[in-house]
Design a protein around this motif. Structure first.
Motif, short mmCIF file in Angstrom:
data_model
loop_
_atom_site.label_atom_id
_atom_site.label_comp_id
_atom_site.label_asym_id
_atom_site.label_seq_id
_atom_site.Cartn_x
_atom_site.Cartn_y
_atom_site.Cartn_z
N VAL A 61 1.47 0.46 -2.30
CA VAL A 61 0.91 1.34 -3.31
C VAL A 61 0.50 2.67 -2.70
O VAL A 61 -0.08 2.71 -1.61
CB VAL A 61 -0.33 0.68 -3.97
CG1 VAL A 61 -0.96 1.60 -5.01
CG2 VAL A 61 0.05 -0.67 -4.61
N VAL A 62 0.79 3.75 -3.40
CA VAL A 62 0.29 5.08 -3.05
C VAL A 62 -0.47 5.63 -4.25
O VAL A 62 -0.21 5.26 -5.39
CB VAL A 62 1.41 6.06 -2.64
CG1 VAL A 62 2.02 5.68 -1.32
CG2 VAL A 62 2.47 6.19 -3.71
N TYR A 63 -1.42 6.53 -3.95
CA TYR A 63 -2.20 7.15 -5.02
C TYR A 63 -2.85 8.41 -4.48
O TYR A 63 -2.93 8.63 -3.28
CB TYR A 63 -3.26 6.19 -5.58
CG TYR A 63 -4.25 5.69 -4.57
CD1 TYR A 63 -5.46 6.36 -4.36
CD2 TYR A 63 -4.01 4.55 -3.81
CE1 TYR A 63 -6.38 5.90 -3.42
CE2 TYR A 63 -4.93 4.09 -2.88
CZ TYR A 63 -6.10 4.78 -2.69
OH TYR A 63 -7.01 4.33 -1.76
N GLN A 64 -3.33 9.25 -5.40
CA GLN A 64 -4.09 10.45 -5.05
C GLN A 64 -5.56 10.09 -5.01
O GLN A 64 -6.03 9.31 -5.85
CB GLN A 64 -3.93 11.53 -6.12
CG GLN A 64 -2.57 12.07 -6.29
CD GLN A 64 -2.49 13.04 -7.47
OE1 GLN A 64 -1.43 13.49 -7.73
NE2 GLN A 64 -3.54 13.35 -8.18
N HIS A 65 -6.29 10.65 -4.06
CA HIS A 65 -7.74 10.50 -4.04
C HIS A 65 -8.34 11.88 -3.88
O HIS A 65 -7.95 12.64 -2.99
CB HIS A 65 -8.18 9.60 -2.88
CG HIS A 65 -9.38 8.78 -3.22
ND1 HIS A 65 -9.43 7.43 -3.04
CD2 HIS A 65 -10.57 9.12 -3.77
CE1 HIS A 65 -10.59 6.97 -3.45
NE2 HIS A 65 -11.30 7.98 -3.90
N GLN A 66 -9.28 12.20 -4.75
CA GLN A 66 -9.90 13.52 -4.73
C GLN A 66 -11.10 13.52 -3.81
O GLN A 66 -11.93 12.61 -3.85
CB GLN A 66 -10.34 13.86 -6.16
CG GLN A 66 -10.89 15.24 -6.32
CD GLN A 66 -11.10 15.54 -7.79
OE1 GLN A 66 -10.50 14.94 -8.66
NE2 GLN A 66 -11.97 16.50 -8.07
N ILE B 142 -3.09 12.04 -0.42
CA ILE B 142 -2.35 10.82 -0.75
C ILE B 142 -2.78 9.70 0.18
O ILE B 142 -2.88 9.89 1.39
CB ILE B 142 -0.83 11.06 -0.61
CG1 ILE B 142 -0.37 12.19 -1.54
CG2 ILE B 142 -0.05 9.77 -0.88
CD1 ILE B 142 -0.61 11.96 -3.01
N TYR B 143 -3.03 8.53 -0.41
CA TYR B 143 -3.42 7.34 0.34
C TYR B 143 -2.44 6.21 0.06
O TYR B 143 -1.78 6.19 -0.98
CB TYR B 143 -4.85 6.92 -0.01
CG TYR B 143 -5.86 7.83 0.60
CD1 TYR B 143 -6.46 7.51 1.81
CD2 TYR B 143 -6.21 9.03 -0.01
CE1 TYR B 143 -7.38 8.36 2.40
CE2 TYR B 143 -7.13 9.89 0.57
CZ TYR B 143 -7.70 9.54 1.78
OH TYR B 143 -8.60 10.38 2.36
N TYR B 144 -2.38 5.27 1.01
CA TYR B 144 -1.44 4.16 0.97
C TYR B 144 -2.18 2.86 1.27
O TYR B 144 -3.03 2.82 2.16
CB TYR B 144 -0.36 4.41 2.03
CG TYR B 144 0.47 3.23 2.42
CD1 TYR B 144 1.60 2.88 1.68
CD2 TYR B 144 0.17 2.47 3.54
CE1 TYR B 144 2.38 1.79 2.05
CE2 TYR B 144 0.95 1.40 3.93
CZ TYR B 144 2.05 1.06 3.16
OH TYR B 144 2.82 -0.01 3.53
N VAL B 145 -1.87 1.79 0.51
CA VAL B 145 -2.37 0.44 0.78
C VAL B 145 -1.23 -0.56 0.57
O VAL B 145 -0.28 -0.28 -0.15
CB VAL B 145 -3.57 0.05 -0.11
CG1 VAL B 145 -4.79 0.90 0.20
CG2 VAL B 145 -3.22 0.14 -1.58
N THR B 146 -1.34 -1.71 1.22
CA THR B 146 -0.34 -2.76 1.06
C THR B 146 -0.99 -4.13 1.19
O THR B 146 -2.04 -4.26 1.82
CB THR B 146 0.80 -2.62 2.09
OG1 THR B 146 1.76 -3.65 1.85
CG2 THR B 146 0.29 -2.71 3.52
N ASN B 147 -0.35 -5.13 0.61
CA ASN B 147 -0.78 -6.51 0.79
C ASN B 147 0.26 -7.29 1.60
O ASN B 147 0.32 -8.52 1.52
CB ASN B 147 -1.09 -7.19 -0.54
CG ASN B 147 0.15 -7.41 -1.40
OD1 ASN B 147 1.27 -7.05 -1.03
ND2 ASN B 147 -0.05 -7.99 -2.57
N ALA B 148 1.07 -6.60 2.37
CA ALA B 148 2.16 -7.22 3.14
C ALA B 148 1.66 -8.27 4.13
O ALA B 148 2.37 -9.22 4.44
CB ALA B 148 2.98 -6.16 3.87
N SER B 149 0.42 -8.14 4.60
CA SER B 149 -0.13 -9.11 5.55
C SER B 149 -0.76 -10.32 4.85
O SER B 149 -1.20 -11.25 5.51
CB SER B 149 -1.18 -8.45 6.43
OG SER B 149 -2.33 -8.15 5.65
#
Length: 181
Positions: free
Chosen positions: A118-123, A132-139
């Motif tokens: 997932v990517v998203y904007q954070h103000q 832009i920030y990135y998160v994942t649940n791949a682990s």
């Protein structure tokens, strides 16, 4: 396509005028299902625009969306939910409250194993600039947000992110960087 999946922003007709995220699906030969509320409406806060959906190889939907968190700071966070188990999971906040600011426009991608990226904007809470920030649940659990853009131009460092995952499980991100001239 065997099944069409849709997520959308709508009101529930209860008269409270709060916007929420709904899901519906349609088989190739059938009619649309009744919309199912998948965001948390018990916060008495509006969900925000731009929910994003991806469907895995087992025809299960994975959704991210922006929603006010219902706490006293009233910040907009990014949430993830899925119908992987057959029913919709309780939405999980995947953005960070540490920034004390709003998050917007999430986009989701899935790899071949059904892991989410997932990517998203954070103000920024200090200067209202967006990154832009990135998160994942791949682990197996959600990672801490990682900043992908920088503010080298002293302007919005990231807008309108998009993401794709390749067959090897690598995420690929693009976004608009607003530079000053």
């Amino acid at each position: 396509v065997k099944t069409l999946h849709a997520v959308f922003l709508g009101k529930d007709g209860s008269g409270d005028n709060k916007m929420n995220i709904y899901y519906a699906s349609k088989t190739a030969s059938g009619a649309w299902t009744a919309p199912v509320l998948i965001s948390r409406n018990n916060w008495n806060q509006d969900a925000k625009d731009f929910p994003s959906i991806k469907v895995d190889a087992n025809n299960k939907a994975h959704v991210v969306y922006a929603h006010k968190n219902g706490s006293s700071d009233n910040k907009i966070n990014i949430y993830y939910t899925t119908n992987l188990s057959g029913t919709w999971s309780t939405p999980v906040r995947i953005s960070s409250d540490a920034f004390n600011s709003d998050a917007f426009t999430p986009e989701i991608a899935l790899d071949a194993a059904g892991k989410a990226y997932v990517v998203y904007q954070h103000q920024s809470s200090t200067d209202s600039k967006r990154s832009i920030y990135y998160v994942t649940n791949a682990s197996g659990s959600w990672s801490a947000p990682a900043r992908l853009s920088n503010n080298a131009f002293n302007n919005d460092a990231g807008l309108n992110p998009a993401i794709a995952a390749d067959v090897t499980g690598k995420a690929h991100v693009v976004f608009r960087h607003k530079a000053t001239t």
